[in-house]
Design an enzyme around this catalytic site. Structure first.
Site, PDB file in Angstrom:
ATOM      1  CG  ASP A  90      -1.864   0.954   1.349  1.00  0.00           C
ATOM      2  OD1 ASP A  90      -3.166   0.873   0.547  1.00  0.00           O
ATOM      3  OD2 ASP A  90      -1.783   1.559   1.788  1.00  0.00           O
TER       4      ASP A  90
HETATM    5  C1  LIG Z   1       2.234   8.895  -5.668  1.00  0.00           C
HETATM    6  C2  LIG Z   1       2.384   7.834  -6.731  1.00  0.00           C
HETATM    7  C3  LIG Z   1       1.591   7.017  -6.270  1.00  0.00           C
HETATM    8  N1  LIG Z   1       1.029   6.696  -7.310  1.00  0.00           N
HETATM    9  C4  LIG Z   1       0.914   5.000  -7.411  1.00  0.00           C
HETATM   10  C5  LIG Z   1       0.924   4.036  -6.361  1.00  0.00           C
HETATM   11  C6  LIG Z   1       0.151   2.974  -6.435  1.00  0.00           C
HETATM   12  O1  LIG Z   1      -0.565   2.258  -7.433  1.00  0.00           O
HETATM   13  C7  LIG Z   1      -1.129   4.146  -5.504  1.00  0.00           C
HETATM   14  C8  LIG Z   1      -2.255   3.776  -4.647  1.00  0.00           C
HETATM   15  O2  LIG Z   1      -3.068   3.239  -3.829  1.00  0.00           O
HETATM   16  P1  LIG Z   1      -2.985   1.774  -3.373  1.00  0.00           P
HETATM   17  O3  LIG Z   1      -4.168   1.753  -2.899  1.00  0.00           O
HETATM   18  O4  LIG Z   1      -1.539   1.359  -2.787  1.00  0.00           O
HETATM   19  O5  LIG Z   1      -2.317   0.555  -4.339  1.00  0.00           O
HETATM   20  P2  LIG Z   1      -3.781   0.104  -5.765  1.00  0.00           P
HETATM   21  O6  LIG Z   1      -5.015   0.805  -5.528  1.00  0.00           O
HETATM   22  O7  LIG Z   1      -3.452   1.146  -6.979  1.00  0.00           O
HETATM   23  O8  LIG Z   1      -3.199  -0.963  -6.295  1.00  0.00           O
HETATM   24  P3  LIG Z   1      -3.513  -2.484  -5.257  1.00  0.00           P
HETATM   25  O9  LIG Z   1      -4.444  -1.928  -4.307  1.00  0.00           O
HETATM   26  O10 LIG Z   1      -4.698  -2.963  -6.422  1.00  0.00           O
HETATM   27  O11 LIG Z   1      -2.455  -2.795  -5.057  1.00  0.00           O
HETATM   28  O12 LIG Z   1      -0.542   5.485  -5.921  1.00  0.00           O
HETATM   29  C9  LIG Z   1       1.702   6.133  -8.440  1.00  0.00           C
HETATM   30  O13 LIG Z   1       1.810   5.239  -9.299  1.00  0.00           O
HETATM   31  N2  LIG Z   1       2.959   7.022  -8.549  1.00  0.00           N
HETATM   32  C10 LIG Z   1       3.144   8.444  -8.154  1.00  0.00           C
HETATM   33  O14 LIG Z   1       4.117   8.954  -7.919  1.00  0.00           O
END
Ligand SMILES: Cc1cn([C@H]2C[C@H](O)[C@@H](COP(=O)(O)OP(=O)(O)OP(=O)(O)O)O2)c(=O)[nH]c1=O
Length: 190
Positions: free
Chosen positions: A70
């Site tokens: 997460d």
């Molecule tokens: C800050 C930041 C976040 N993110 C993304 C990473 C994570 O995918 C998302 C945060 O949400 P998460 O809830 O961590 O992940 P998700 O919903 O995408 O996937 P899952 O729960 O199925 O594993 O934000 C980026 O891609 N780039 C960035 O610079």
């Protein structure tokens, strides 16, 4: 066999980057911070819940190892998850403008009789953004599905003045820390 309990294409890409073989699992875990829960405890709980939900979905086999992760953006003890709409995205970017925030990523590995995790905290300083810049960035659509409404791996890179920590951690899966964790679990890479 390693399973990645994540829908995130970034996590898949980063895990592939370190040469690990894995299968992807579909999990749906509620992401809601509990009253009084610290940002770090919240991110850890959600990462663990994703891994446990993945293991349960497989029927808790003895030989499976499941990775849950997460990532959240934290400013002034407030957690910024994924924006619901364009207004929420713009509001987050307005708050991040000209300031340094933390990005917390937790990776959690679970197996039948074992679990282990790692937390990675990075500091990201945003440039000062005016309203036209915020509107233009939201209009790219990039903020959606990203914690804090930006993507360091995309056009969001142009908003970031300084990063201290892990680029891959901000993207959703800190590769150095993840590789160590997988090594501890004796998961081979190609
Ligand atoms: C800050 C930041 C976040 N993110 C993304 C990473 C994570 O995918 C998302 C945060 O949400 P998460 O809830 O961590 O992940 P998700 O919903 O995408 O996937 P899952 O729960 O199925 O594993 O934000 C980026 O891609 N780039 C960035 O610079």
């Amino acid at each position: 066999m390693l399973h990645l309990a994540s829908q995130s294409p970034r996590r898949r890409q980063l895990l592939e980057q370190i040469g690990v073989d894995f299968a992807v699992l579909d999990v749906d875990v509620p992401e809601q911070r509990m009253p009084g829960e610290s940002p770090g405890a919240y991110v850890s709980r959600v990462a663990r819940d994703k891994a446990l939900a993945g293991l349960a979905g497989l029927g808790n086999p003895q030989d499976a190892i499941v990775l849950g992760a997460d990532t959240e953006v934290v400013l002034d003890d407030e957690v910024f998850g994924k924006p619901q709409d364009a207004d929420a995205a713009a509001a987050m970017l307005r708050r991040l403008s000209g300031r340094t925030h933390a990005v917390i990523s937790v990776v959690w590995l679970v197996a039948a009789a074992r679990e282990q995790s790692v937390e990675c905290v990075s500091q990201v300083r945003f440039a000062a953004l005016d309203e036209p810049a915020i509107a233009a960035y939201v209009a790219t659509g990039e903020p959606f599905g990203k914690a804090g409404a930006y993507a360091i791996q995309g056009r969001g890179a142009a908003l970031i003045e300084h990063l201290q920590g892990s680029y891959s951690g901000v993207m959703g899966l800190p590769v150095f820390e993840t590789a160590r964790l997988l090594h501890d679990f004796a998961i081979p890479s190609r």
